[in-house]
Scaffold this active site. Structure first.
Site, mmCIF file in Angstrom:
data_model
loop_
_atom_site.group_PDB
_atom_site.id
_atom_site.type_symbol
_atom_site.label_atom_id
_atom_site.label_comp_id
_atom_site.label_asym_id
_atom_site.label_seq_id
_atom_site.Cartn_x
_atom_site.Cartn_y
_atom_site.Cartn_z
ATOM 1 N N CYS A 2 -3.713 0.617 -5.423
ATOM 2 C CA CYS A 2 -3.623 1.706 -6.326
ATOM 3 C C CYS A 2 -3.035 2.942 -5.705
ATOM 4 O O CYS A 2 -3.123 3.369 -4.429
ATOM 5 C CB CYS A 2 -5.089 2.314 -6.726
ATOM 6 S SG CYS A 2 -6.264 1.155 -7.596
ATOM 7 N N ARG A 27 2.290 0.622 -5.162
ATOM 8 C CA ARG A 27 0.751 0.417 -4.779
ATOM 9 C C ARG A 27 -0.008 -0.236 -5.651
ATOM 10 O O ARG A 27 -1.445 -0.579 -5.538
ATOM 11 C CB ARG A 27 -0.017 1.823 -4.207
ATOM 12 C CG ARG A 27 0.824 2.406 -3.246
ATOM 13 C CD ARG A 27 0.162 3.627 -2.861
ATOM 14 N NE ARG A 27 -1.178 3.350 -2.246
ATOM 15 C CZ ARG A 27 -1.601 3.095 -1.095
ATOM 16 N NH1 ARG A 27 -0.522 2.879 -0.178
ATOM 17 N NH2 ARG A 27 -2.820 2.717 -0.683
ATOM 18 N N TRP A 75 -4.116 -0.870 -9.309
ATOM 19 C CA TRP A 75 -4.157 -2.252 -9.096
ATOM 20 C C TRP A 75 -5.791 -2.989 -9.277
ATOM 21 O O TRP A 75 -6.565 -2.269 -8.791
ATOM 22 C CB TRP A 75 -3.758 -2.274 -7.811
ATOM 23 C CG TRP A 75 -3.565 -3.831 -7.328
ATOM 24 C CD1 TRP A 75 -2.218 -4.615 -7.540
ATOM 25 C CD2 TRP A 75 -4.384 -4.770 -6.748
ATOM 26 N NE1 TRP A 75 -2.589 -6.137 -7.118
ATOM 27 C CE2 TRP A 75 -3.710 -6.309 -6.686
ATOM 28 C CE3 TRP A 75 -6.032 -4.719 -6.299
ATOM 29 C CZ2 TRP A 75 -4.327 -7.400 -6.301
ATOM 30 C CZ3 TRP A 75 -6.375 -6.036 -6.007
ATOM 31 C CH2 TRP A 75 -5.871 -7.091 -5.710
ATOM 32 N N ASN A 101 -8.912 5.356 -5.033
ATOM 33 C CA ASN A 101 -8.277 3.904 -4.615
ATOM 34 C C ASN A 101 -9.218 3.267 -3.601
ATOM 35 O O ASN A 101 -9.875 4.005 -2.655
ATOM 36 C CB ASN A 101 -7.019 4.499 -3.739
ATOM 37 C CG ASN A 101 -6.577 3.272 -2.947
ATOM 38 O OD1 ASN A 101 -6.844 1.939 -3.288
ATOM 39 N ND2 ASN A 101 -5.885 3.692 -1.804
ATOM 40 N N GLY A 102 -9.516 2.012 -3.664
ATOM 41 C CA GLY A 102 -10.632 1.316 -2.769
ATOM 42 C C GLY A 102 -11.815 0.794 -3.547
ATOM 43 O O GLY A 102 -11.559 0.717 -4.864
ATOM 44 N N GLU A 484 7.451 -17.453 7.403
ATOM 45 C CA GLU A 484 7.576 -16.150 6.650
ATOM 46 C C GLU A 484 8.590 -16.202 5.430
ATOM 47 O O GLU A 484 8.615 -15.724 4.639
ATOM 48 C CB GLU A 484 8.175 -15.320 7.727
ATOM 49 C CG GLU A 484 8.801 -14.052 7.131
ATOM 50 C CD GLU A 484 7.824 -12.976 6.562
ATOM 51 O OE1 GLU A 484 6.672 -13.313 6.640
ATOM 52 O OE2 GLU A 484 8.365 -11.961 5.913
ATOM 53 N N LYS A 488 8.207 -15.187 1.599
ATOM 54 C CA LYS A 488 9.018 -14.501 0.961
ATOM 55 C C LYS A 488 9.446 -14.979 -0.300
ATOM 56 O O LYS A 488 9.553 -14.290 -1.586
ATOM 57 C CB LYS A 488 10.266 -14.131 1.869
ATOM 58 C CG LYS A 488 10.424 -13.124 2.841
ATOM 59 C CD LYS A 488 10.115 -11.617 2.567
ATOM 60 C CE LYS A 488 8.596 -11.152 2.449
ATOM 61 N NZ LYS A 488 7.941 -10.972 3.605
ATOM 62 N N GLU A 491 6.495 -15.345 -3.039
ATOM 63 C CA GLU A 491 5.801 -14.292 -3.389
ATOM 64 C C GLU A 491 6.498 -13.282 -4.280
ATOM 65 O O GLU A 491 6.026 -12.822 -5.429
ATOM 66 C CB GLU A 491 5.172 -13.108 -2.245
ATOM 67 C CG GLU A 491 6.305 -12.661 -1.422
ATOM 68 C CD GLU A 491 5.771 -11.583 -0.276
ATOM 69 O OE1 GLU A 491 4.605 -11.101 -0.564
ATOM 70 O OE2 GLU A 491 6.326 -11.603 0.709
ATOM 71 N N HIS A 507 3.671 -36.447 9.429
ATOM 72 C CA HIS A 507 2.262 -36.582 9.457
ATOM 73 C C HIS A 507 1.885 -36.428 7.898
ATOM 74 O O HIS A 507 0.632 -36.143 7.948
ATOM 75 C CB HIS A 507 1.416 -35.768 10.464
ATOM 76 C CG HIS A 507 1.996 -35.918 11.883
ATOM 77 N ND1 HIS A 507 1.540 -37.016 12.378
ATOM 78 C CD2 HIS A 507 2.795 -35.143 12.619
ATOM 79 C CE1 HIS A 507 2.100 -36.875 13.645
ATOM 80 N NE2 HIS A 507 2.746 -35.938 13.767
ATOM 81 N N LYS A 600 1.049 -3.135 -2.033
ATOM 82 C CA LYS A 600 1.798 -3.041 -1.001
ATOM 83 C C LYS A 600 0.690 -2.995 0.069
ATOM 84 O O LYS A 600 0.760 -3.504 1.335
ATOM 85 C CB LYS A 600 2.484 -1.684 -0.893
ATOM 86 C CG LYS A 600 3.222 -1.442 0.358
ATOM 87 C CD LYS A 600 4.434 -2.316 0.574
ATOM 88 C CE LYS A 600 5.220 -1.818 1.674
ATOM 89 N NZ LYS A 600 6.056 -3.166 1.949
HETATM 90 C C1 F6R Z 1 4.336 -9.898 2.438
HETATM 91 C C2 F6R Z 1 3.783 -8.750 2.820
HETATM 92 C C3 F6R Z 1 2.249 -8.972 3.029
HETATM 93 C C4 F6R Z 1 1.858 -7.989 4.281
HETATM 94 C C5 F6R Z 1 0.290 -8.193 4.624
HETATM 95 C C6 F6R Z 1 -0.098 -7.163 5.594
HETATM 96 O O1 F6R Z 1 5.777 -9.636 2.128
HETATM 97 O O2 F6R Z 1 4.198 -7.477 2.853
HETATM 98 O O3 F6R Z 1 1.967 -10.284 3.431
HETATM 99 O O4 F6R Z 1 2.524 -8.448 5.434
HETATM 100 O O5 F6R Z 1 -0.317 -7.851 3.280
HETATM 101 O O6 F6R Z 1 0.154 -5.806 5.433
HETATM 102 P P1 F6R Z 1 0.177 -4.864 6.607
HETATM 103 O O7 F6R Z 1 1.298 -5.273 7.493
HETATM 104 O O8 F6R Z 1 0.438 -3.623 6.014
HETATM 105 O O9 F6R Z 1 -1.086 -4.836 7.306
#
Ligand code: F6R
Length: 605
Positions: A2, A27, A75, A101-102, A484, A488, A491, A507, A600
């Protein structure tokens, strides 16, 4: 999750709030709302489900009058994505409006207490208890606004950032407790204030900010006296520390609007990928003494944990190989959400290194809280200044890459790798070599992000966009790169992508490989022999091989050249896949900056 923004000043609030919401939409983007107080001291409110601009097209937020207001982009956590659940939420008597937010963990208990006092609720959210509790303390118990709000905040459990506005006095009050909230103070003596989840929300108006601490409650008053330049002011209380008035410094941020705007790019994600030419260098420009001091602390500690979530965890995992290889040092790499399982290993001389772009991820804050309770030292590696994690840490290294607006980590991931790699070099007593090697990346990253490379990768994306599954393999630190890369791709494109350590294929996962199954293979000089034999296992079962590394081999169906950079291979090798993930999203018609169901900063457990 949010995004929150509030404005109190002399200009029309709605355009400022709308602009802020657009910048905070990363967010959360399930629903949004703006509320202002007009000159007749009436609330004007518009909210609905959907993205900010869709709602604006339908309802026209700019019709809202007044120079004070609050706005929210959601969110969803408690309660579905409905108009009724969209913020702001009002008290029963219509005097107090709240954005949040929260999560308020004890909202059910509070809600039933209020219900027994005759309050009714019109949403399923946890938020709606807040304006009604304030009304309860004011209307039934006779307290003034500030006392009522202090009582309310003290009764809430959980992590939250809350902003409320009182219709009658136009007072805006914001509080931070485990979720982000920053105060913006009008620059050049301009009589205006902002409260927001993140600085870019008001960066076009001011760079002067006050970082709030957990328990801080800011009161922004608007009366004819305080509106004059001389007397306008704000007051900060700490509701966790005896309701004392506290002072926090006003600091100037170095970010500017260019960082928070898309510029010539269609999406923030692509902008941020290409920015890596500079951001990798900025991340590498760390203070030598600080890096060496942290390396010393690592050496002296009895046990070191490296923790993070999602991409940040992948950065930790990647560099754990380097700590071993360069400095013969064992580091425990743990997902922050799993850290509690290791609690009994924590002693006073244990060191925890917490890695987080936002510094607000609840899993990492929980882990760090546990570590602090056990007396451990905490060092954090963070992008966002003033974030909760920085406030809880003994020392912080900043990534210095400016705001990352796209939900996906791109430039912050490579910056985390750079900072952690420098720590590994410093631990090995060889920081100069590390610094030198980072400098050498400039040209390589420039070529990797150039339009010509992006066009080649677009051709690959066209082919892969029809795939149901994509596999990725790597060995050593490139296994973390594979994880990673799969993250990417999945997601943002919503194509199933999965990573394996090359040696693990045989395996079990190899049974998934059939004709034309795409498999991305990360190759480096030191893993070449073994990873290529894993690649051949895929090829011989009909797989479509995409090689990433310094040298093409005949069996690759597609090859992206990334020069060998030794310890820094993970920094460069991920870039083509960031571009691929972006192109897949665009081809498949998804919004790369706002993938479905994601936000985010993840402030829920
Ligand atoms: C993927 C992504 C998430 C963050 C994760 C941790 O692209 O951005 O997997 O890496 O939510 O977020 P932070 O780094 O803000 O703790």
């Amino acid at each position: 999750m949010c995004g929150i923004i509030a404005y109190l000043g002399e200009d029309s609030a709605a355009p400022i709030l709308l602009e802020g919401l657009k910048r905070l939409e990363y967010r959360g983007y399930d629903s949004a709302g703006i509320l202002t107080v007009n000159d007749e001291s009436q609330f004007e409110l518009k909210k609905d489900v959907g993205k900010v601009l869709e709602i604006h097209e339908k309802l026209n937020f700019l019709d809202l009058n007044g120079t004070a207001g609050i706005a929210h982009t959601r969110w969803a956590t408690h309660g579905g994505v409905t108009q009724a659940n969209a913020h702001p939420h009002l008290s029963n008597n219509g005097r107090i409006a709240v954005i949040h937010n929260g999560i308020i963990e004890n909202y059910k208990e509070l809600r039933s207490k209020l219900t027994s006092q005759g309050f009714v609720f019109s949403s399923e959210t946890d938020t709606e208890v807040v304006p009604n509790l304030i009304e309860y303390w004011m209307r039934i118990k006779g307290l003034d606004l500030v006392e009522a709000v202090l009582n309310t905040f003290q009764s809430l459990e959980g992590n939250f950032a809350i902003v409320l506005i009182d219709r009658d006095s136009k007072t805006i009050i914001g509080a931070k407790n485990g979720s982000p909230l920053v105060l913006g103070v009008g620059s050049n003596g301009k009589n205006e204030y902002f409260l927001a989840s993140d600085i870019p929300a008001f960066l076009d108006r001011t760079k002067d900010v006050v970082y709030l601490y957990d328990g801080d409650m800011v009161v922004l008053r608007c009366d004819s006296h305080s509106r004059s330049k001389k007397s306008s002011s704000y007051q900060i209380y700490n509701f966790r520390d005896g309701r004392k008035i506290v002072t926090r410094p006003v600091q100037s941020v170095s970010w500017d609007m260019e960082h928070a705007a898309k510029g010539e790019f269609d999406h923030f994600m692509l902008k941020e990928i290409t920015e890596q030419v500079e951001t990798i260098q900025k991340a590498g420009a760390q203070d030598r003494e600080t890096i060496e001091d942290i390396a010393r602390r690592i050496k002296e500690a009895k046990g070191v944990f490296l923790i993070g979530c999602g991409s940040s965890f992948h950065a930790c995992l990647s560099v754990s190989y380097l700590f071993s290889k360069l400095a013969a040092f064992h580091i425990n790499t743990v997902l922050a959400s799993e850290f509690s399982a290791y609690e009994h290993f924590l002693k006073k001389d244990t060191l925890v290194i917490a890695v987080s772009q936002s510094g607000e991820t609840i899993d990492i804050l929980d882990a760090v809280r546990t570590a602090k309770q056990k007396g451990c030292q905490v060092i954090s590696i963070v992008n966002v200044m003033g974030s909760s994690l920085t406030q809880m840490s003994d020392k912080t290294l900043f990534l210095n890459v400016g705001p990352e607006i796209s939900v996906l980590s791109t430039k912050t991931y490579t910056a985390q790798l750079v900072v952690l790699t420098l720590l590994a070099y410093a631990l090995a007593g060889n920081l100069d070599e590390g610094l030198q090697r980072v400098k050498y990346l400039w040209n390589i990253v420039y070529n990797l992000t150039a339009a010509s490379t992006r066009a080649r990768i677009r051709a690959l994306a066209d082919r892969l966009s029809k795939s149901e599954h994509i596999f990725v393999i790597g060995r050593g630190s490139l296994y973390a790169t594979a994880l990673e890369a799969a993250l990417k791709i999945k997601e943002v494109s919503y194509i199933h992508a999965e990573a394996f350590a090359g040696g693990e294929l045989k395996h079990g996962p190899i049974s998934l490989i059939g004709k034309d199954t795409p498999c991305i293979v990360f190759v480096s000089k030191d893993t070449e022999k073994l990873i290529l034999s894993n690649a051949m296992e895929v090829k011989s079962r009909g797989g479509y091989l995409i090689g990433i590394g310094p040298t093409p081999i005949e069996s690759f169906d597609f090859f992206i050249k990334v020069p060998e950079t030794g310890e820094l291979n993970p920094v460069c090798d991920i870039i083509p896949i960031q571009i691929l993930a972006y192109q897949l999203a665009v081809i498949l018609g998804h919004d790369p900056d706002r993938p479905r169901n994601l936000a985010k900063s993840v402030t829920v457990r």
